[in-house]
Design a protein around this motif. Structure first.
Motif, PDB file in Angstrom:
ATOM      1  N   ILE A  43       0.862  -1.186   0.000  1.00  0.00           N
ATOM      2  CA  ILE A  43       0.000   0.000   0.000  1.00  0.00           C
ATOM      3  C   ILE A  43       0.895   1.231   0.000  1.00  0.00           C
ATOM      4  O   ILE A  43       1.852   1.321   0.768  1.00  0.00           O
ATOM      5  CB  ILE A  43      -0.962   0.002   1.222  1.00  0.00           C
ATOM      6  N   SER A  44       0.593   2.165  -0.892  1.00  0.00           N
ATOM      7  CA  SER A  44       1.435   3.349  -1.049  1.00  0.00           C
ATOM      8  C   SER A  44       0.593   4.492  -1.598  1.00  0.00           C
ATOM      9  O   SER A  44      -0.601   4.338  -1.869  1.00  0.00           O
ATOM     10  CB  SER A  44       2.609   3.051  -1.994  1.00  0.00           C
ATOM     11  N   ALA A  45       1.224   5.638  -1.758  1.00  0.00           N
ATOM     12  CA  ALA A  45       0.579   6.779  -2.412  1.00  0.00           C
ATOM     13  C   ALA A  45       0.991   6.783  -3.878  1.00  0.00           C
ATOM     14  O   ALA A  45       2.172   6.619  -4.186  1.00  0.00           O
ATOM     15  CB  ALA A  45       0.995   8.089  -1.745  1.00  0.00           C
ATOM     16  N   PRO A  46       0.057   6.936  -4.800  1.00  0.00           N
ATOM     17  CA  PRO A  46       0.422   6.983  -6.218  1.00  0.00           C
ATOM     18  C   PRO A  46       1.176   8.262  -6.554  1.00  0.00           C
ATOM     19  O   PRO A  46       1.182   9.220  -5.771  1.00  0.00           O
ATOM     20  CB  PRO A  46      -0.926   6.931  -6.933  1.00  0.00           C
ATOM     21  N   TRP A 180      -1.851   9.628   7.482  1.00  0.00           N
ATOM     22  CA  TRP A 180      -2.590   9.998   6.282  1.00  0.00           C
ATOM     23  C   TRP A 180      -1.889  11.061   5.439  1.00  0.00           C
ATOM     24  O   TRP A 180      -2.061  11.095   4.213  1.00  0.00           O
ATOM     25  CB  TRP A 180      -4.005  10.455   6.649  1.00  0.00           C
ATOM     26  N   GLU A 181      -1.112  11.929   6.062  1.00  0.00           N
ATOM     27  CA  GLU A 181      -0.444  12.974   5.276  1.00  0.00           C
ATOM     28  C   GLU A 181       0.519  12.387   4.246  1.00  0.00           C
ATOM     29  O   GLU A 181       0.825  13.020   3.241  1.00  0.00           O
ATOM     30  CB  GLU A 181       0.297  13.946   6.198  1.00  0.00           C
ATOM     31  N   LYS A 182       0.973  11.159   4.501  1.00  0.00           N
ATOM     32  CA  LYS A 182       1.862  10.491   3.539  1.00  0.00           C
ATOM     33  C   LYS A 182       1.112  10.104   2.269  1.00  0.00           C
ATOM     34  O   LYS A 182       1.741   9.782   1.254  1.00  0.00           O
ATOM     35  CB  LYS A 182       2.475   9.244   4.173  1.00  0.00           C
ATOM     36  N   TYR A 183      -0.219  10.119   2.343  1.00  0.00           N
ATOM     37  CA  TYR A 183      -1.026   9.714   1.203  1.00  0.00           C
ATOM     38  C   TYR A 183      -1.699  10.910   0.522  1.00  0.00           C
ATOM     39  O   TYR A 183      -2.565  10.718  -0.330  1.00  0.00           O
ATOM     40  CB  TYR A 183      -2.083   8.701   1.651  1.00  0.00           C
ATOM     41  N   TYR A 226      -6.359  12.866  -1.085  1.00  0.00           N
ATOM     42  CA  TYR A 226      -5.780  11.678  -0.453  1.00  0.00           C
ATOM     43  C   TYR A 226      -6.040  10.476  -1.352  1.00  0.00           C
ATOM     44  O   TYR A 226      -7.188  10.205  -1.741  1.00  0.00           O
ATOM     45  CB  TYR A 226      -6.380  11.468   0.931  1.00  0.00           C
ATOM     46  N   TRP A 227      -4.970   9.758  -1.676  1.00  0.00           N
ATOM     47  CA  TRP A 227      -5.020   8.674  -2.643  1.00  0.00           C
ATOM     48  C   TRP A 227      -4.333   7.432  -2.085  1.00  0.00           C
ATOM     49  O   TRP A 227      -3.430   7.534  -1.245  1.00  0.00           O
ATOM     50  CB  TRP A 227      -4.310   9.070  -3.934  1.00  0.00           C
TER      51      TRP A 227
END
Length: 302
Positions: A43-46, A180-183, A226-227
């Motif tokens: 799971i990561s941020a695109p 969440w800020e990482k996403y 947020y993604w």
């Protein structure tokens, strides 16, 4: 930033080919059965590029075929996507009429080779909707084309109000509140799209906008939100559930964007003031995701 969640295969639910790794022993040769090993779900941020591709893709799909349109709920859940990335959509919501449509449930089939990319909640601003008529409650002295920086500023103020973020896979919440800020992903450059000649989800064609305003370079915008990106989902059935709320009433509308000494005399200020009078908008999406092999998935489109 990539997190790995280990989900083991269940012997009763999955058929798989056993893989054996032989190793030598002083006493005898033995084999190690690796068929019960766990596969990590990533799971990561695109990337910002992928979030732009998401918007360009869905904005060009006719409204009657678009799963993001509220009237297609329960009728259309997905669009054909044969690439390495499969976008899972949210709900298309005009910011002038925000609301909470309730829980949206969809079923999709994806390939095991595909990355899944989805907006938990996002805000995008483009040029077209504000070029001709100005802003609600604001009499523009002349049509104003929002610059990329102005679009980014508006998005930032809106997404700063987001609360209630949650993302779960198969009933397990995967992102802690403090992470969440990482996403959060914002466009680093504008996305563009070609407005369909008819059946346009944005309703730009047939509206108060002349054709000259519904062509590139005006059909461009930026997004913030947020993604989540998921990789390595195992073959089988999975449930993805995500939610988030934009609280428009909490927008800081006291910004003197152009340093004029007054508030409301610039289109950015006028739009923020208008948005701050609205309520909140919640997106709740639940996907039943059927993951099949890449070969089986590609055969669906032959």
């Amino acid at each position: 930033m990539v997190s790995k969640v280990y989900k083991c295969r269940n012997h009763k639910d999955h058929k798989f080919h056993k893989s054996y790794k032989f190793r030598k022993s002083r006493k005898n040769s033995r084999f190690q059965d690796k068929s019960t090993e766990c596969n990590p779900v990533e799971i990561s941020a695109p990337t910002p590029k992928l979030t732009n591709e998401f918007l360009s893709t869905f904005l060009e799909v006719p409204k009657s075929q678009n799963p993001l349109a509220e009237e297609n709920e329960g009728v259309i859940d997905d669009i054909p996507q044969t690439g390495k990335v499969h976008f899972l959509g949210g709900v298309f919501d005009d910011i002038t009429t925000p609301g909470s449509p309730g829980l949206i449930q969809r079923s999709v089939t994806v390939g095991s080779h595909q990355s899944l990319v989805m907006p938990i909640i996002q805000q995008s601003v483009d040029n077209v909707g504000w070029n001709f008529t100005g802003f609600p409650g604001y009499e523009a002295p002349a049509p104003h084309v929002l610059t990329t920086e102005e679009q980014k500023f508006i998005n930032e103020k809106v997404i700063d109000t987001v609360t209630g973020l949650n993302f779960s896979l198969d009933g397990k919440s995967l992102i802690r509140d403090c992470d969440w800020e990482k996403y959060r992903v914002a466009s680093s450059s504008p996305y563009t799209w070609d407005v369909p000649e008819t059946d346009d989800i944005t309703n730009y064609r047939g509206g108060p906008y002349p054709d000259s305003w519904i062509e590139q370079p005006y059909t461009q915008g930026v997004q913030d939100g947020y993604w989540v990106q998921l990789d390595n989902l195992s073959i089988g059935s999975h449930t993805i559930h995500f939610t988030g709320t934009v609280n428009y009433q909490k927008i800081d509308a006291t910004v003197d964007y152009n340093n004029s000494g007054s508030i409301g005399d610039h289109p950015v200020e006028a739009l923020l003031q208008y948005l701050s009078t609205l309520g909140s908008a919640t997106q709740q999406i639940k996907y039943q995701v059927n993951v099949v092999s890449a070969c089986q998935y590609n055969n669906m489109f032959l």
